[in-house]
Design a protein around this motif. Structure first.
Motif, PDB file in Angstrom:
ATOM      1  N   GLN A 256       0.828  -1.211   0.000  1.00 50.98           N
ATOM      2  CA  GLN A 256       0.000   0.000   0.000  1.00 50.98           C
ATOM      3  C   GLN A 256       0.859   1.257   0.000  1.00 50.98           C
ATOM      4  O   GLN A 256       0.547   2.242  -0.682  1.00 50.98           O
ATOM      5  N   ILE A 257       1.951   1.213   0.759  1.00 52.69           N
ATOM      6  CA  ILE A 257       2.861   2.359   0.808  1.00 52.69           C
ATOM      7  C   ILE A 257       3.524   2.567  -0.550  1.00 52.69           C
ATOM      8  O   ILE A 257       3.637   3.712  -1.031  1.00 52.69           O
ATOM      9  N   PHE A 258       3.959   1.486  -1.197  1.00 53.74           N
ATOM     10  CA  PHE A 258       4.556   1.608  -2.529  1.00 53.74           C
ATOM     11  C   PHE A 258       3.565   2.234  -3.513  1.00 53.74           C
ATOM     12  O   PHE A 258       3.923   3.101  -4.316  1.00 53.74           O
ATOM     13  N   GLU A 259       2.324   1.799  -3.463  1.00 52.14           N
ATOM     14  CA  GLU A 259       1.313   2.351  -4.373  1.00 52.14           C
ATOM     15  C   GLU A 259       1.128   3.837  -4.124  1.00 52.14           C
ATOM     16  O   GLU A 259       1.046   4.642  -5.065  1.00 52.14           O
ATOM     17  N   GLU A 260       1.046   4.221  -2.853  1.00 55.54           N
ATOM     18  CA  GLU A 260       0.858   5.634  -2.533  1.00 55.54           C
ATOM     19  C   GLU A 260       2.079   6.454  -2.933  1.00 55.54           C
ATOM     20  O   GLU A 260       1.956   7.594  -3.394  1.00 55.54           O
ATOM     21  N   ALA A 261       3.264   5.869  -2.779  1.00 53.20           N
ATOM     22  CA  ALA A 261       4.497   6.568  -3.163  1.00 53.20           C
ATOM     23  C   ALA A 261       4.534   6.815  -4.664  1.00 53.20           C
ATOM     24  O   ALA A 261       4.901   7.907  -5.122  1.00 53.20           O
ATOM     25  N   VAL A 262       4.166   5.809  -5.457  1.00 52.40           N
ATOM     26  CA  VAL A 262       4.154   5.963  -6.914  1.00 52.40           C
ATOM     27  C   VAL A 262       3.120   7.004  -7.335  1.00 52.40           C
ATOM     28  O   VAL A 262       3.362   7.810  -8.241  1.00 52.40           O
TER      29      VAL A 262
END
Length: 290
Positions: A180-186
């Motif tokens: 979820q953090i990776f998705e939000e970062a992208v």
């Protein structure tokens, strides 16, 4: 056509040690871009040296493995050349917070629209377990036989002081939150730094998966935490000795570098712009990078 995990899988078998947290980072990155519907040909991974640097070879996305600590300059150049690409820079805590710290500081200040993932195992693993800037005080390593005598570098507080616009930490033992953090970062429109606690089961006998589960605090469990408040982010990091996971801070208002460059057309790849590099343009670009 729908993007699947199979689209990102290649035939190269990772040679990380059994149980290495980097396996989870690779899986999390792949799942995040699949969930976002991004095709492999639109993803570029720029990596450095060390265990983390191998990650670019274990996926069918485009990859560059460069010099130690130099993944960020390459990644920024790629993003500036083609805004249509989703660009990751990958590194380790030694790669990113020692020899690469100068590049990290200026990348955060500059705010190019990309994601920087640091696989933090708190030592240099590929070269047999030497201390790194993130090693815990007292940790015995191959270069500190009597234990590390320094306190670990607070990379998160440094990032806040450098005006980073998206700052997060994840733990490889919690795939759901990490993804979820990776998705939000992208999705963040600016520079994103995600520090991932990625245990080294070969050389780090202290910071084990069980140790992290005991010591980490999820920011989502802190009632009323406001990740848009920088002072609150500093306070929570100080209170929890940086051992938190989740989105620590985000700022959606700071313009990113692409919007401040003169003579730069953000919506068109540089290769298609037919720019005439006049002396005036050359000098303006040099001014931006000084």
């Amino acid at each position: 056509m729908k993007v699947t995990l199979k689209d990102y899988k290649n035939d190269v078998k990772p040679d990380w040690c059994a149980g290495c947290g980097d396996f989870s980072v690779l899986a999390g990155i792949n799942r995040a871009v699949v969930n976002l519907g991004i095709k492999p040909e639109n993803v570029v991974i720029s990596a450095g040296i060390g265990c983390s640097g191998k990650i670019s070879g274990y996926t069918r996305a485009y990859g560059v493995q460069g010099l130690h600590g130099r993944s960020l300059p390459v990644a920024q150049g790629i993003k500036l050349a083609n805004q249509d690409l989703t660009v990751f820079a990958m590194g380790g805590d030694g790669d990113g917070y020692a020899i690469g710290i100068g590049h990290a500081v200026h990348a955060m200040k500059r705010n190019v629209n990309m994601t920087y993932v640091v696989m933090d195992n708190q030592l240099y693993a590929l070269t047999k377990g030497q201390m790194s800037p993130k090693s815990d005080e007292g940790l015995i390593t191959t270069t500190t036989l009597e234990g590390v005598m320094e306190k670990p570098l607070s990379a998160m507080k440094i990032a806040l002081s450098c005006e980073v616009t998206f700052l997060a930490q994840a733990f490889t033992g919690d795939m759901k939150e990490m993804m979820q953090i990776f998705e939000e970062a992208v999705n963040h429109d600016g520079f994103s730094l995600v520090n991932v606690f990625s245990p080294c089961k070969t050389y780090n006998y202290k910071n084990t998966p069980a140790w992290y589960k005991e010591h980490l605090t999820k920011l989502s469990d802190i009632e009323g935490y406001d990740n848009t408040n920088k002072l609150e982010a500093y306070r929570v990091l100080e209170e929890h000795n940086d051992l938190v996971t989740g989105v620590i801070y985000k700022n959606e208002k700071k313009p990113h570098y692409e919007d401040t460059l003169r003579n730069y057309k953000r919506d068109e790849p540089i290769a298609h712009q037919n720019l005439e590099f006049s002396e005036e343009l050359f000098n303006s670009l040099c001014d931006e990078f000084r």
